[in-house]
Enzyme design. Structure first.
Site, short mmCIF file in Angstrom:
data_model
loop_
_atom_site.label_atom_id
_atom_site.label_comp_id
_atom_site.label_asym_id
_atom_site.label_seq_id
_atom_site.Cartn_x
_atom_site.Cartn_y
_atom_site.Cartn_z
N LEU A 32 -1.59 10.82 8.11
CA LEU A 32 -2.65 11.54 7.81
C LEU A 32 -3.81 11.51 8.95
O LEU A 32 -4.79 12.30 8.80
CB LEU A 32 -3.50 10.90 6.30
CG LEU A 32 -2.42 11.49 5.32
CD1 LEU A 32 -3.17 10.89 3.84
CD2 LEU A 32 -2.17 12.78 4.98
N ARG A 33 -3.54 10.53 9.83
CA ARG A 33 -4.42 10.61 11.13
C ARG A 33 -5.83 9.97 10.89
O ARG A 33 -6.50 9.98 11.78
CB ARG A 33 -4.25 11.65 11.94
CG ARG A 33 -2.79 12.37 12.26
CD ARG A 33 -2.13 11.42 12.99
NE ARG A 33 -0.89 12.13 13.51
CZ ARG A 33 0.21 11.40 13.67
NH1 ARG A 33 0.45 10.00 13.68
NH2 ARG A 33 1.34 12.16 14.18
N ASN A 83 -0.59 4.00 11.61
CA ASN A 83 -1.13 4.13 12.94
C ASN A 83 -1.91 5.01 13.10
O ASN A 83 -1.85 6.16 13.99
CB ASN A 83 0.55 4.42 13.69
CG ASN A 83 1.02 5.83 13.33
OD1 ASN A 83 0.79 6.32 11.99
ND2 ASN A 83 1.88 6.39 14.18
N ASP A 137 7.95 12.53 6.84
CA ASP A 137 7.40 12.09 8.08
C ASP A 137 6.65 13.12 8.81
O ASP A 137 6.36 13.17 9.90
CB ASP A 137 8.54 11.88 9.09
CG ASP A 137 8.12 10.89 10.20
OD1 ASP A 137 7.07 10.32 10.33
OD2 ASP A 137 8.92 10.67 11.42
N HIS A 193 0.56 16.81 15.48
CA HIS A 193 -0.28 16.63 16.78
C HIS A 193 -0.62 17.98 17.09
O HIS A 193 -0.07 19.15 16.90
CB HIS A 193 0.98 16.09 17.82
CG HIS A 193 1.47 14.82 17.48
ND1 HIS A 193 0.84 13.59 17.53
CD2 HIS A 193 2.70 14.37 17.06
CE1 HIS A 193 1.53 12.56 17.42
NE2 HIS A 193 2.63 13.08 16.89
O1 DOR Z 1 8.11 11.20 15.46
C1 DOR Z 1 7.27 10.45 15.12
N1 DOR Z 1 6.14 10.68 15.27
N2 DOR Z 1 7.92 9.30 14.66
C2 DOR Z 1 7.14 8.16 14.18
O2 DOR Z 1 7.81 7.29 13.58
C3 DOR Z 1 5.82 8.37 14.54
C4 DOR Z 1 5.36 9.63 14.38
C5 DOR Z 1 3.87 9.96 14.88
O3 DOR Z 1 2.96 8.96 14.50
O4 DOR Z 1 3.47 10.83 15.33
#
Ligand code: DOR
Length: 422
Positions: free
Chosen positions: A64-65, A95, A306, A310
């Site tokens: 969710l960033r 992350n 997943d 971006h």
């Molecule tokens: O492709 C991915 N993007 N794999 C991951 O494990 C992390 C994720 C991301 O945080 O963008």
């Protein structure tokens, strides 16, 4: 008293072995009754003839960033995309910036989700401080703050001793250690699968062995400690075999697969460039077949997305520089229906189980069923609806998907959370 009556749907609740056509009554945000025909004065009636009525779908793996990367996604936008995709609950990875490695970040996510979330949001804390792989976080404190699992997703914890210690704590405190499996020494600089396509494109590739070695190691550590290992985004035939082997040995291991790993091969990189770049990467047809086989025989317990947003300017950097990941919240259900259910690979009940009570069980959350008295999280799906993915319509802040323009059959129509249409 609030009542919503969902009429004449095909009600499928794998946890309770229900597959019946009839009515479902929601009263004051709880599942009140399921019957052939219910007569009542509901304030809202939904005609679900021809539709499938399932427990609210659970996506156990999203990004969710927030905090820190709000230009890619926020809790508000990411949960809107999830709700549009039929999900009523998501578990979000650690992350962020700052990393969800302290109780305060976990609490921040909880409180932001309560204010702005279109779905329930379950935060996952990190295994190591700052995702550095060097020191364990204060795991009991993260659990006490409300983390439902621990993961350094995006990175592998390369130190086997640390992984052993995290899994030992899992045995003591009962939570899943959710592992990203990539031997980073074997794929330095890799941007896609190692194989024919990477050689043709002259791009650095990651071998299946990079994933398989860590899956094998972590299954052995789970056996050693008795901890619960959850293998994230399985992409290789070898990893499917290893999880199958671990389960046969009685190891406490669960695993998930993502739609992109059963719907695409690495040749998609040729056509979609960075929108087909993710970790672990898209593999070969043999791997796709093995992932589907793993879903069929129960080796792979759950289906998750997943969802990894971006921004366009980040994905525009080219294969070597662009960050890995694709958005996936809204394409998951149609890909599961189109590629697995309508093709006869998975039964409806098995597919729905993998997106409802199974992930709930892995995360120890009280969701994913239509049991009488349960919170009324419900998803309505039209299995016959044919539509084309149009990424411009997504509530996500990002646009990175290789599925734009795909015509798929089987779409979510309505998402109900706590008895309210989201
Ligand atoms: O492709 C991915 N993007 N794999 C991951 O494990 C992390 C994720 C991301 O945080 O963008």
């Amino acid at each position: 008293m609030r009542q919503m009556l969902i009429r004449n749907g095909r009600i499928i609740d794998p946890a309770n072995q229900i597959d019946t056509t009839g009515d479902l009554l929601i009263r004051d945000g709880k599942i009140d009754r399921i019957d052939d025909h219910i007569e009542t004065e509901a304030s809202q009636t939904v005609d679900a003839a021809g539709l499938i009525v399932t427990p609210g779908l659970i996506d156990m793996h999203v990004h969710l960033r927030e905090p820190g990367f709000e230009h890619k996604e926020t809790i508000a936008s990411g949960t809107c995309a999830a709700a549009a995709g039929g999900f009523t609950s998501v578990a979000c990875m650690a992350n962020t910036n700052p990393v969800a490695d302290s109780p305060s970040v976990i609490e921040l996510i909880w409180s932001q989700a309560r204010k702005e979330g279109a779905t329930n949001v379950y935060p996952i804390g990190s295994i190591t401080e700052n995702l550095d792989g060097e020191a364990l976080t204060d795991i009991p404190a993260l659990l006490a703050a409300g983390a439902v699992g621990l993961s350094d997703d995006g990175k592998t914890v390369m130190d086997a001793g640390l992984m052993r210690d995290a899994l030992a704590l899992s045995a003591k405190h009962t939570f899943p250690v959710m592992v990203h499996c990539q031997e980073h020494n074997l794929d330095v600089g890799a941007v896609m699968n190692l194989g024919e396509t990477s050689r043709r494109l002259n791009l650095p590739g990651s071998p299946n062995a990079a994933e398989d070695i860590i899956v094998a190691r972590d299954i052995m550590l789970a056996e050693l400690t008795g901890g619960h290992l959850h293998v994230l985004h399985v992409s290789t035939a070898g990893a499917v075999d290893l999880v199958r082997w671990g389960k046969r040995r009685g190891v406490n291991v669960t695993a998930e697969a993502m739609p992109h790993h059963f719907a695409l091969t690495d040749t998609a990189v040729e056509t979609h460039g960075t929108d087909a770049k993710m970790h672990p990467p898209l593999r070969t047809q043999a791997d796709v077949d093995a992932v589907i086989e793993g879903l069929k025989d129960g080796t792979l317990d759950a289906i998750a997305t997943d969802h990894a947003p971006h921004a366009p300017f980040e994905k525009a950097q080219g294969m070597l520089e662009a960050p890995p990941g694709i958005i996936g919240s809204e394409t998951c259900v149609p890909l599961v229906f189109d590629r697995l259910i309508h093709t006869g690979q998975l039964t409806l009940s098995d597919a729905i189980a993998k997106m409802t009570y199974v992930p709930a069980k892995v995360l120890h959350i009280d969701r994913g069923t239509l049991s009488i008295g349960a919170v009324a999280d419900v998803t309505l799906i039209d299995p016959e609806k044919v539509a084309t993915v149009d990424v411009t319509q997504s509530p996500s802040k990002s646009r990175n998907t290789p599925f734009d323009g795909w015509k798929l059959k089987g779409w979510p129509l309505m998402t109900i959370r706590d008895g309210v249409v989201t």
